[in-house]
Scaffold this active site. Structure first.
Site, PDB file in Angstrom:
ATOM      1  N   GLU A   1       0.889  -1.169   0.000  1.00 21.16           N
ATOM      2  CA  GLU A   1       0.000   0.000   0.000  1.00 21.16           C
ATOM      3  C   GLU A   1       0.921   1.211   0.000  1.00 21.16           C
ATOM      4  OE1 GLU A   1      -3.051  -0.802  -0.227  1.00 21.16           O
ATOM      5  OE2 GLU A   1      -3.334  -2.701   0.841  1.00 21.16           O
TER       6      GLU A   1
ATOM      7  N   CYS B   1      -1.501   9.402   3.346  1.00 19.58           N
ATOM      8  CA  CYS B   1      -1.397   8.929   1.958  1.00 19.58           C
ATOM      9  C   CYS B   1      -2.598   9.440   1.172  1.00 19.58           C
ATOM     10  CB  CYS B   1      -1.336   7.419   1.926  1.00 19.58           C
ATOM     11  SG  CYS B   1      -2.735   6.656   2.740  1.00 19.58           S
TER      12      CYS B   1
HETATM   13  N1  LIG Z   1      -1.591   3.440   0.678  1.00 14.67           N
HETATM   14  C1  LIG Z   1      -1.689   3.476   1.984  1.00 14.67           C
HETATM   15  O1  LIG Z   1      -2.585   2.893   2.573  1.00 14.67           O
HETATM   16  C2  LIG Z   1      -0.696   4.263   2.792  1.00 14.67           C
HETATM   17  C3  LIG Z   1      -0.984   4.512   4.130  1.00 14.67           C
HETATM   18  C4  LIG Z   1      -0.077   5.245   4.892  1.00 14.67           C
HETATM   19  C5  LIG Z   1       1.089   5.724   4.318  1.00 14.67           C
HETATM   20  N2  LIG Z   1       1.333   5.485   3.010  1.00 14.67           N
HETATM   21  C6  LIG Z   1       2.541   6.049   2.376  1.00 14.67           C
HETATM   22  O2  LIG Z   1       3.647   5.892   3.248  1.00 14.67           O
HETATM   23  C7  LIG Z   1       4.570   6.943   3.060  1.00 14.67           C
HETATM   24  C8  LIG Z   1       4.910   7.585   4.383  1.00 14.67           C
HETATM   25  O3  LIG Z   1       5.397   6.640   5.283  1.00 14.67           O
HETATM   26  P1  LIG Z   1       6.961   6.425   5.549  1.00 14.67           P
HETATM   27  O4  LIG Z   1       7.673   7.720   5.355  1.00 14.67           O
HETATM   28  O5  LIG Z   1       7.075   5.738   6.860  1.00 14.67           O
HETATM   29  O6  LIG Z   1       7.347   5.458   4.350  1.00 14.67           O
HETATM   30  P2  LIG Z   1       8.722   4.678   4.099  1.00 14.67           P
HETATM   31  O7  LIG Z   1       8.609   3.998   2.796  1.00 14.67           O
HETATM   32  O8  LIG Z   1       9.887   5.561   4.305  1.00 14.67           O
HETATM   33  O9  LIG Z   1       8.785   3.600   5.276  1.00 14.67           O
HETATM   34  C9  LIG Z   1       7.760   2.676   5.487  1.00 14.67           C
HETATM   35  C10 LIG Z   1       8.294   1.499   6.286  1.00 14.67           C
HETATM   36  O10 LIG Z   1       9.252   0.794   5.489  1.00 14.67           O
HETATM   37  C11 LIG Z   1      10.453   0.620   6.223  1.00 14.67           C
HETATM   38  N3  LIG Z   1      11.564   0.537   5.271  1.00 14.67           N
HETATM   39  C12 LIG Z   1      12.255   1.551   4.709  1.00 14.67           C
HETATM   40  N4  LIG Z   1      13.195   1.056   3.876  1.00 14.67           N
HETATM   41  C13 LIG Z   1      13.082  -0.287   3.892  1.00 14.67           C
HETATM   42  C14 LIG Z   1      13.737  -1.356   3.231  1.00 14.67           C
HETATM   43  N5  LIG Z   1      14.721  -1.126   2.372  1.00 14.67           N
HETATM   44  N6  LIG Z   1      13.338  -2.631   3.484  1.00 14.67           N
HETATM   45  C15 LIG Z   1      12.323  -2.876   4.332  1.00 14.67           C
HETATM   46  N7  LIG Z   1      11.657  -1.906   5.004  1.00 14.67           N
HETATM   47  C16 LIG Z   1      12.022  -0.630   4.777  1.00 14.67           C
HETATM   48  C17 LIG Z   1      10.485   1.837   7.143  1.00 14.67           C
HETATM   49  O11 LIG Z   1      11.380   1.641   8.218  1.00 14.67           O
HETATM   50  C18 LIG Z   1       9.037   1.911   7.556  1.00 14.67           C
HETATM   51  O12 LIG Z   1       8.773   0.955   8.564  1.00 14.67           O
HETATM   52  C19 LIG Z   1       3.906   7.902   2.100  1.00 14.67           C
HETATM   53  O13 LIG Z   1       4.391   7.677   0.810  1.00 14.67           O
HETATM   54  C20 LIG Z   1       2.440   7.523   2.215  1.00 14.67           C
HETATM   55  O14 LIG Z   1       1.680   7.890   1.101  1.00 14.67           O
HETATM   56  C21 LIG Z   1       0.481   4.759   2.245  1.00 14.67           C
HETATM   57  N1  LIG Z   2      -7.020   5.787   6.096  1.00 14.01           N
HETATM   58  C1  LIG Z   2      -6.590   7.160   6.076  1.00 14.01           C
HETATM   59  C2  LIG Z   2      -5.288   7.350   5.384  1.00 14.01           C
HETATM   60  C3  LIG Z   2      -4.189   6.405   5.704  1.00 14.01           C
HETATM   61  C4  LIG Z   2      -2.947   6.802   5.006  1.00 14.01           C
HETATM   62  O1  LIG Z   2      -2.089   7.528   5.406  1.00 14.01           O
HETATM   63  C5  LIG Z   2      -7.633   8.017   5.368  1.00 14.01           C
HETATM   64  O2  LIG Z   2      -8.516   7.466   4.740  1.00 14.01           O
HETATM   65  O3  LIG Z   2      -7.516   9.227   5.397  1.00 14.01           O
END
Ligand SMILES: NC(=O)c1ccc[n+]([C@@H]2O[C@H](COP(=O)([O-])OP(=O)(O)OC[C@H]3O[C@@H](n4cnc5c(N)ncnc54)[C@H](O)[C@@H]3O)[C@@H](O)[C@H]2O)c1
Ligand SMILES: N[C@@H](CCC=O)C(=O)O
Length: 526
Positions: free
Chosen positions: A286, A320
């Site tokens: 995600e 996100c």
């Molecule tokens: N689509 C969704 O449901 C959703 C929900 C929440 C956040 N997000 C996205 O998440 C991002 C923000 O979160 P973030 O800054 O923590 O993201 P990130 O990608 O920096 O990190 C996410 C997780 O991955 C781990 N990680 C980083 N590098 C790794 C590697 N090489 N191998 C394994 N694990 C690794 C991090 O330690 C953390 O636990 C934004 O892009 C946001 O849009 C998406």
């Molecule tokens: N579930 C949250 C977003 C999660 C992602 O960062 C929303 O719907 O706003």
């Protein structure tokens, strides 16, 4: 309290909710500064290193010391999860569902204390923090109910049409084994807890890694799981850096599947890693968003302004689902901008522990610096900054903001050639464009490699046009509670199209749990 908290109802909570949150905040702060170990095989485990963490809204406020797992700890967690798997898989559906529900009950009893910790750790305001905690409770309930409603996904099929023999058939869905959950910083409880609940109820055992900036949330989840009485090894928690412990988990031979929530680059890397090796393993990724909203000339502009401000600036744009691209019909653009300016001016930025502050800080020094860089890039390359643009922490005139990563909500009208139209910023910045032709607006809204959420404000008769044409997994029409944000389990399935998600199946949807299972076709001839 009969009030039902969701992200759509959190704007007008009962007074008692504030009182309980404030009591909890006092308790949690008084207990601050503790050491938070890992949780492996049913017991706390010390790491070789601990890191001190401080609040993003006040660099003088020490939250505690958090374990930094290394590859050895990751291996120990994987071994424990692997050892626990056969017995957990063999545990009845009803017992697994009972234990998963129990986690939700325990968390609900702690909802205020956990929310207080989320405010301290992430800097989100109290209603966002309470919302996230309640959402996590609801994930545990939702997945337990859903799995039971499918009777564990065991389906009898017709006997083969063979004369003189009885050939019985069934489809049985079975777990994969050890499931790794990797959580992001912005919803460190809900997006750790949701996938964990799904993996557990379907019979997988779990190793969870929390995000580097938010180790506390995962540890509080681990405490709820421990206290619910899940057998040792069924759930294990590691805090630490992605590059060290995250990569060790992804590479580990016991890893049968992964749910990753985070940025596009990391998600894509993990998808590739999981697709290679002796055989491909499932990877539910995600990922990010670059979420648009279209406002037509027929929109209710007050409603639009409310939804836009909530989604662009809520939690500092660190969702996100945050709104970052706004396409407004030229005939109503000035009137909408006027309303947006008024609403932005009314936003109280400050210490998120305080009730009156709607907007806390961004999460860390990197996000704080990014904001400055994006604001400069907008100013220097042809954008008109309408509101905001200043960093408020560190060198601010207001001493109450002096030690936090505070920034102003920024609204800018930007040329379509600006590169930031294509980049997820994850800070409170909204870019606006005036359009003349509705189909152009749709083309622009879809001009992104991502497709997570999208919003629309217009007439009722325009809504089907929006739904039919928008390329996004989560859509909202005429929603003042949030133009693009605020999905809730059981109400809005949540998942991205295009580069925002790897599976096309949404969180808490009818199809989610099946992803944690593999099908076994069973034929038995008497
Ligand atoms: N689509 C969704 O449901 C959703 C929900 C929440 C956040 N997000 C996205 O998440 C991002 C923000 O979160 P973030 O800054 O923590 O993201 P990130 O990608 O920096 O990190 C996410 C997780 O991955 C781990 N990680 C980083 N590098 C790794 C590697 N090489 N191998 C394994 N694990 C690794 C991090 O330690 C953390 O636990 C934004 O892009 C946001 O849009 C998406
Ligand atoms: N579930 C949250 C977003 C999660 C992602 O960062 C929303 O719907 O706003």
């Amino acid at each position: 309290m009969s009030f039902r908290l969701t992200y759509a109802t959190m704007y007008n909570p009962p007074e008692a909710m504030h009182e309980r949150f404030e009591e909890a905040m006092a308790r949690v702060e008084a207990a601050g500064g503790a050491r938070h170990p890992l949780f492996i095989d049913g017991a706390d485990r010390d790491a070789a290193q601990y890191v001190e963490r401080r609040a993003p809204f006040d660099s003088h406020l020490r939250l505690g010391y958090f374990a930094l797992a290394d590859a050895g700890d990751a291996h120990a967690a994987m071994e424990a999860a692997r050892a626990a798997y056969p017995a957990w898989r063999a545990t009845s559906v009803s017992e697994r569902a009972r234990l998963v529900r129990r986690v939700g009950e325990i968390m609900e009893a702690r909802v205020y204390d956990i929310a207080a910790a989320l405010t301290l750790e992430v800097g989100k305001n109290r209603m966002e923090a309470l919302g996230e905690t309640q959402e996590t409770v609801d994930f545990f309930r939702h997945y337990a109910d859903d799995f039971e409603s499918h009777a564990g996904y065991v389906n009898a099929l017709p006997d083969d049409p063979i004369d003189g023999a009885a050939s019985h058939n069934a489809s049985v869905m079975r777990p994969y084994g050890v499931w790794v959950v990797i959580a992001p910083f912005n919803f460190p409880l809900a997006l750790a807890g949701g996938p964990t609940a799904a993996a557990l109820v379907t019979g997988n055992t779990v190793v969870l890694k929390g995000a580097t900036d938010t180790p506390w949330a995962g540890r509080l989840l681990a405490d709820c799981i421990r206290d619910a009485g899940l057998p040792p090894g069924v759930f294990n928690y590691l805090s630490g850096a992605g590059r060290d412990v995250g990569e060790a988990l992804v590479r580990h031979p016991h890893t049968s599947g992964i749910t990753f929530t985070g940025s596009v680059p990391v998600g894509r890397q993990l998808m590739q890693q999981m697709g290679s090796g002796a055989y491909a393993r499932p990877c539910i990724a995600e990922m990010g968003g670059k979420n648009p909203c279209i406002v037509t000339e027929h929109a209710d502009l007050d409603r639009a302004a409310a939804g836009i401000v909530r989604s662009a600036y809520g939690m500092g744009g660190q969702k996100c689902s945050a709104l970052s691209r706004l396409y407004v019909h030229e005939r109503v653009a000035d009137a909408l901008i006027e309303r947006l300016q008024a609403q932005i001016a009314a936003i109280r930025v400050g210490d998120p522990r305080r009730r009156e502050n709607w907007l806390g800080p961004v999460v860390n020094a990197t996000a704080y610096a990014n904001y400055r860089q994006y604001a400069d890039a907008l100013r220097s390359s042809g954008a008109r900054v309408i509101s905001g643009g200043a960093q408020l922490g560190n060198h601010a005139a207001d001493p109450a903001l002096a030690n936090g990563y505070y920034v102003e909500p920024l609204l800018a009208e930007a040329p379509l050639s600006h590169p930031l139209w294509q980049q997820e910023m994850f800070v409170p910045i909204l870019m606006l464009h005036r359009y003349r032709d509705r189909d152009d607006a749709m083309r622009l809204a879809n001009d992104s490699p991502m497709g997570l959420t999208a919003g629309f404000f217009g007439s009722e008769s325009e809504v089907p046009w929006f739904h039919d044409n928008i390329e996004a997994g989560v859509t909202y029409a005429n929603r003042p509670q949030g133009a693009t944000t605020g999905a809730w389990p059981g109400y809005q399935p949540f998942g991205g199209w295009k580069g925002s998600g790897s599976t096309g199946k949404a969180i808490a949807s009818f199809y989610y749990l099946a992803q944690y299972l593999r099908e076994q076709s069973r034929t038995v001839v008497e």
